[in-house]
Design an enzyme around this catalytic site. Structure first.
Site, mmCIF file in Angstrom:
data_model
loop_
_atom_site.group_PDB
_atom_site.id
_atom_site.type_symbol
_atom_site.label_atom_id
_atom_site.label_comp_id
_atom_site.label_asym_id
_atom_site.label_seq_id
_atom_site.Cartn_x
_atom_site.Cartn_y
_atom_site.Cartn_z
ATOM 1 N N PRO A 1 0.995 -5.758 -0.652
ATOM 2 C CA PRO A 1 1.507 -5.402 0.678
ATOM 3 C C PRO A 1 2.964 -4.971 0.631
ATOM 4 O O PRO A 1 3.451 -4.333 1.559
ATOM 5 C CB PRO A 1 1.345 -6.675 1.509
ATOM 6 C CG PRO A 1 0.652 -7.675 0.655
ATOM 7 C CD PRO A 1 0.569 -7.169 -0.748
ATOM 8 N N GLU B 1 -0.224 -15.431 -4.588
ATOM 9 C CA GLU B 1 0.982 -14.780 -4.051
ATOM 10 C C GLU B 1 1.388 -13.561 -4.872
ATOM 11 O O GLU B 1 2.451 -12.981 -4.630
ATOM 12 C CB GLU B 1 2.140 -15.789 -3.989
ATOM 13 C CG GLU B 1 1.855 -17.030 -3.128
ATOM 14 C CD GLU B 1 1.451 -16.684 -1.706
ATOM 15 O OE1 GLU B 1 2.157 -15.875 -1.075
ATOM 16 O OE2 GLU B 1 0.436 -17.221 -1.237
ATOM 17 N N ARG C 1 -13.327 11.039 -4.876
ATOM 18 C CA ARG C 1 -13.893 12.159 -4.122
ATOM 19 C C ARG C 1 -13.082 13.442 -4.308
ATOM 20 O O ARG C 1 -13.539 14.527 -3.919
ATOM 21 C CB ARG C 1 -14.044 11.807 -2.629
ATOM 22 C CG ARG C 1 -12.757 11.620 -1.900
ATOM 23 C CD ARG C 1 -13.001 11.147 -0.467
ATOM 24 N NE ARG C 1 -13.438 12.196 0.448
ATOM 25 C CZ ARG C 1 -12.637 13.129 0.971
ATOM 26 N NH1 ARG C 1 -11.354 13.158 0.665
ATOM 27 N NH2 ARG C 1 -13.109 14.044 1.794
HETATM 28 C C1 JB8 Z 1 -2.614 -11.385 -2.819
HETATM 29 O O1 JB8 Z 1 -2.925 -6.596 1.501
HETATM 30 B B1 JB8 Z 1 -2.891 -6.218 0.190
HETATM 31 C C2 JB8 Z 1 -2.845 -7.276 -0.909
HETATM 32 C C3 JB8 Z 1 -2.816 -8.613 -0.567
HETATM 33 C C4 JB8 Z 1 -2.721 -9.539 -1.601
HETATM 34 C C5 JB8 Z 1 -2.690 -9.154 -2.923
HETATM 35 C C6 JB8 Z 1 -2.726 -7.817 -3.253
HETATM 36 C C7 JB8 Z 1 -2.792 -6.878 -2.234
HETATM 37 C C8 JB8 Z 1 -2.626 -10.333 -3.683
HETATM 38 N N1 JB8 Z 1 -2.679 -10.901 -1.570
HETATM 39 O O2 JB8 Z 1 -2.829 -4.878 -0.171
#
Ligand code: JB8
Length: 274
Positions: free
Chosen positions: A93, A120, A162
């Site tokens: 994120p 995490e 794609r």
């Molecule tokens: C733990 O929302 B995400 C995302 C969330 C995550 C991890 C990797 C990606 C790893 N939470 O793109």
């Protein structure tokens, strides 16, 4: 294209056997290899996580299994026919937004390695170490938080696959994609219709059966503008006014948009009741 995925949930990647990506694999256009990160652990419990330095909630993925996994994958590509280094894609994120432009860029690479995390995230030193040898992209698929990166790998893989030559039926299929570069850049696609001509008392727009290709193209562009204004006003604000024709500007004015001193479009201010 070759794609390797390292995960503690290999079964989460089963959808890569299905539909467009599954068919591309079956045709030999895409070589997907899913690996269990725990294969590169050495303790009885196949430990992949540990407590965070500095304290705080949750767990952090240990660097050693990732290092061994990525080294093994890199070594597996040591041949005359494959490039020495893959491109590493790490969903998080806190990454750069995943866009159609990045999908196009990644679709030109011969070899992608995905490192979806859980908990995490991965010990930072892993990303820093591989960034010295490989091209690395930390990417976010949107402003929300998943429980891990696997679903993001499915999203990114489908968006990239794609675009590979011969995977979608005809090359023109990409031309009108929302976010495609070119005439429709920064416009969302408008509505689509098929048979029957009347469904539950609802007709289709008459222009679509007029046979008038010019009128149909203009109507589609109008609808694309209406949708973009309603759902993604940020795209209208960002668009280059020089890319718009006279009718585009008239339509935007009808929809309540005004051009600022720089020519860019913004929403007309609401009149203030006195
Ligand atoms: C733990 O929302 B995400 C995302 C969330 C995550 C991890 C990797 C990606 C790893 N939470 O793109």
């Amino acid at each position: 294209m070759r794609i390797d995925v390292v995960t503690i949930f290999p079964e989460y990647l089963e959808p890569l056997n299905v539909s467009l990506v599954g068919k591309a694999r079956a045709r030999g256009q895409l070589d997907v290899r899913v690996h269990d990160l725990r294969e590169w652990t050495h303790d009885r419990h196949n430990t992949v996580d540990d407590t965070p330095y500095g304290g705080g909630p949750g767990m952090v993925m240990k660097p050693e299994p990732w290092g061994e996994a990525l080294d093994a994958i890199e070594a597996s590509g040591a041949s005359d026919t494959e490039p020495a280094a893959p491109v590493l894609v790490v969903p998080t994120p806190s990454g750069r937004p995943f866009t159609q432009q990045l999908a196009v860029e990644l679709s030109a690479k011969p070899w992608l390695v995905f490192a979806p995390a859980r908990y995490e995230g991965i010990d930072r030193r892993v990303i820093d170490a591989y960034a010295e040898r490989w091209e690395v992209h930390e990417v976010s698929i949107g402003d929300y938080v998943l429980a891990g990166g696997e679903a993001a790998v499915l999203v990114i893989t489908e968006a990239v696959a794609r675009l590979l030559p011969g995977v979608l039926g005809n090359a023109e299929s990409h031309r009108d994609d929302s976010f495609a570069p070119g005439a429709m850049a920064n416009l969302l696609e408008g509505p689509v219709y098929t048979k029957p001509p009347v469904w539950r008392d609802r007709d289709i727009p008459e222009v679509l059966v007029s046979g008038h290709h010019g009128k149909i193209a203009r109507w589609r562009r109008d609808e694309a503008f209406r949708r973009t204004c309603a759902n993604r006003p940020d795209l209208i604000e960002r668009c280059d006014p020089a890319a718009l024709d006279k009718r585009d500007r008239e339509l935007l004015a009808e929809l309540g948009w005004v051009q600022g001193p720089d020519g860019r479009f913004g929403r007309a201010a609401e009149p203030v009741e006195q």
